[in-house]
Scaffold this motif. Structure first.
Motif, PDB file in Angstrom:
ATOM      1  N   TYR A  25      43.410  32.944 110.787  1.00 31.16           N
ATOM      2  CA  TYR A  25      42.743  33.114 109.493  1.00 31.16           C
ATOM      3  C   TYR A  25      41.509  33.997 109.614  1.00 31.16           C
ATOM      4  O   TYR A  25      41.303  34.920 108.817  1.00 31.16           O
ATOM      5  N   SER A  28      42.536  37.633 110.359  1.00 32.95           N
ATOM      6  CA  SER A  28      43.172  38.225 109.175  1.00 32.95           C
ATOM      7  C   SER A  28      42.151  38.510 108.085  1.00 32.95           C
ATOM      8  O   SER A  28      42.233  39.520 107.377  1.00 32.95           O
ATOM      9  N   LYS A  29      41.173  37.607 107.947  1.00 30.52           N
ATOM     10  CA  LYS A  29      40.144  37.763 106.922  1.00 30.52           C
ATOM     11  C   LYS A  29      39.176  38.888 107.284  1.00 30.52           C
ATOM     12  O   LYS A  29      38.815  39.713 106.441  1.00 30.52           O
ATOM     13  N   ALA A  30      38.775  38.923 108.565  1.00 33.80           N
ATOM     14  CA  ALA A  30      37.760  39.890 108.984  1.00 33.80           C
ATOM     15  C   ALA A  30      38.329  41.299 109.143  1.00 33.80           C
ATOM     16  O   ALA A  30      37.674  42.279 108.758  1.00 33.80           O
ATOM     17  N   VAL A  31      39.527  41.405 109.704  1.00 37.56           N
ATOM     18  CA  VAL A  31      40.086  42.720 110.028  1.00 37.56           C
ATOM     19  C   VAL A  31      40.982  43.258 108.924  1.00 37.56           C
ATOM     20  O   VAL A  31      40.897  44.422 108.546  1.00 37.56           O
ATOM     21  N   HIS A  32      41.839  42.391 108.393  1.00 43.76           N
ATOM     22  CA  HIS A  32      42.838  42.846 107.428  1.00 43.76           C
ATOM     23  C   HIS A  32      42.528  42.462 105.982  1.00 43.76           C
ATOM     24  O   HIS A  32      43.320  42.753 105.086  1.00 43.76           O
ATOM     25  N   ARG A  33      41.386  41.786 105.770  1.00 43.45           N
ATOM     26  CA  ARG A  33      40.930  41.452 104.415  1.00 43.45           C
ATOM     27  C   ARG A  33      41.961  40.663 103.614  1.00 43.45           C
ATOM     28  O   ARG A  33      42.120  40.855 102.414  1.00 43.45           O
ATOM     29  N   GLU A  34      42.678  39.786 104.297  1.00 48.27           N
ATOM     30  CA  GLU A  34      43.702  38.996 103.607  1.00 48.27           C
ATOM     31  C   GLU A  34      43.054  37.846 102.845  1.00 48.27           C
ATOM     32  O   GLU A  34      42.075  37.244 103.291  1.00 48.27           O
ATOM     33  N   LYS A  35      43.615  37.524 101.698  1.00 47.65           N
ATOM     34  CA  LYS A  35      43.136  36.400 100.899  1.00 47.65           C
ATOM     35  C   LYS A  35      43.913  35.140 101.262  1.00 47.65           C
ATOM     36  O   LYS A  35      45.082  35.205 101.612  1.00 47.65           O
ATOM     37  N   HIS A  44      51.080  42.255 112.240  1.00 42.63           N
ATOM     38  CA  HIS A  44      50.507  43.508 111.767  1.00 42.63           C
ATOM     39  C   HIS A  44      50.853  44.713 112.647  1.00 42.63           C
ATOM     40  O   HIS A  44      50.567  45.845 112.268  1.00 42.63           O
TER      41      HIS A  44
END
Length: 296
Positions: free
Chosen positions: A110, A113-120, A170
């Motif tokens: 999480y 994904s949040k920091a690198v890929h900006r996923e919600k 990814h």
């Protein structure tokens, strides 16, 4: 078709549970705690069996280019960290505790994904991940046989597992299938672990190991390598016929089965607070699996 998928899922669960039990037997009962050798042996046999299976046409493997293998090298490094730290942690922790800490790899996934890929992330998934983290943080305080080294290796293991999960999702490669990725993992693992065997002291310690020639150890090491290979084939077969969410469900069911059966096989010192931590973590994992299935 449904019965074939269920059979594959049951085969996956069987190999998963027996594989963990075999590894736990070698690491704790036989006390063969030399991961560069133990994991190096497993990955070497896995690479040989995969290559042989490809030659015989049992699995589909094409020639892997040097550039494709090198591009997958970060994933292989994470894989080596996963199996090395996992072996260290499993030798010191009970299986239910090991899985509880391993569940926290979703926190790592999480965060990356949040920091690198900006996923919600939806709120239910966020709550599930937070509960897994909460359980893992509280577990050491209630572990009757707390081992700091075991928990430190478990943290390294879960970081590698979480980062590897993100890398797999990814890293868009049309050059390597799942089987070929694992073959590259095996080759790099054999090389890196062989290089580390002497500097870590595993090689010299293993040569002085009192039960090195024992029949039980030989059978355990051979069984662990074969079961790891069969587990890989079952997971690839399961993934090809089902979605990743269904695979996650079978992994969850396999872990729960292993946890319920492990006290029948291995001595465990458990108490009520530690069991609550384990239960909360896996109920949270069930929530996460359910949410991901519903949102696909």
């Amino acid at each position: 078709m449904q019965w074939k998928r269920n059979f594959t899922g049951l085969a996956f669960s069987f190999f998963f549970v027996v594989s963990y039990f075999t590894n736990k037997f070698v690491l704790t009962v036989m006390k063969f705690t030399y991961p560069t050798l133990f994991q190096g042996w497993q990955t070497f046999i896995g690479a040989v069996l995969l290559l042989l299976s490809g030659k015989l046409g049992w699995v589909e493997m094409k020639r892997i280019s040097r550039s494709a293998a090198l591009s997958w090298f970060p994933g292989s490094l994470l894989f080596v960290g996963n199996i090395y730290a996992g072996s260290r942690a499993l030798s010191r922790l009970e299986i239910p505790f090991f899985f509880t800490l391993q569940n926290s790899s979703h926190v790592v996934t999480y965060v990356i994904s949040k920091a690198v890929h900006r996923e919600k992330m939806e709120w239910l998934k966020f709550i599930s991940v937070c509960l897994m983290l909460f359980s893992a943080i509280n577990l050491p305080a209630y572990d009757p046989q707390f081992d700091l080294s075991g928990y430190m290796w478990a943290v390294a293991h879960l970081v590698c597992v979480g980062a590897y999960r993100v890398f797999q999702v990814h890293y868009k490669s049309s050059n390597l299938s799942d089987i070929e990725q694992q073959y590259v993992n095996y080759l790099f693992s054999v090389l890196l672990l062989a290089m580390a065997a002497h500097p870590t002291g595993d090689l010299t310690s293993a040569l002085e190991f009192s039960s090195l020639q024992s029949y039980a150890l030989s059978c355990g090491c051979c069984a662990s390598a074969l079961l790891g290979f069969l587990l890989l084939l079952a997971s690839v077969k399961l993934k090809s016929g089902l979605s990743l969410q269904h695979l996650a469900l079978w992994i969850f069911l396999s872990k729960v089965t292993a946890m319920f059966l492990s006290p029948l096989i291995f001595y465990m010192d458990l108490n009520t607070p530690s069991i609550i931590c384990v239960a909360v973590s896996h109920v949270s994992e069930a929530m996460l699996v359910y949410f991901e299935r519903e949102t696909q």
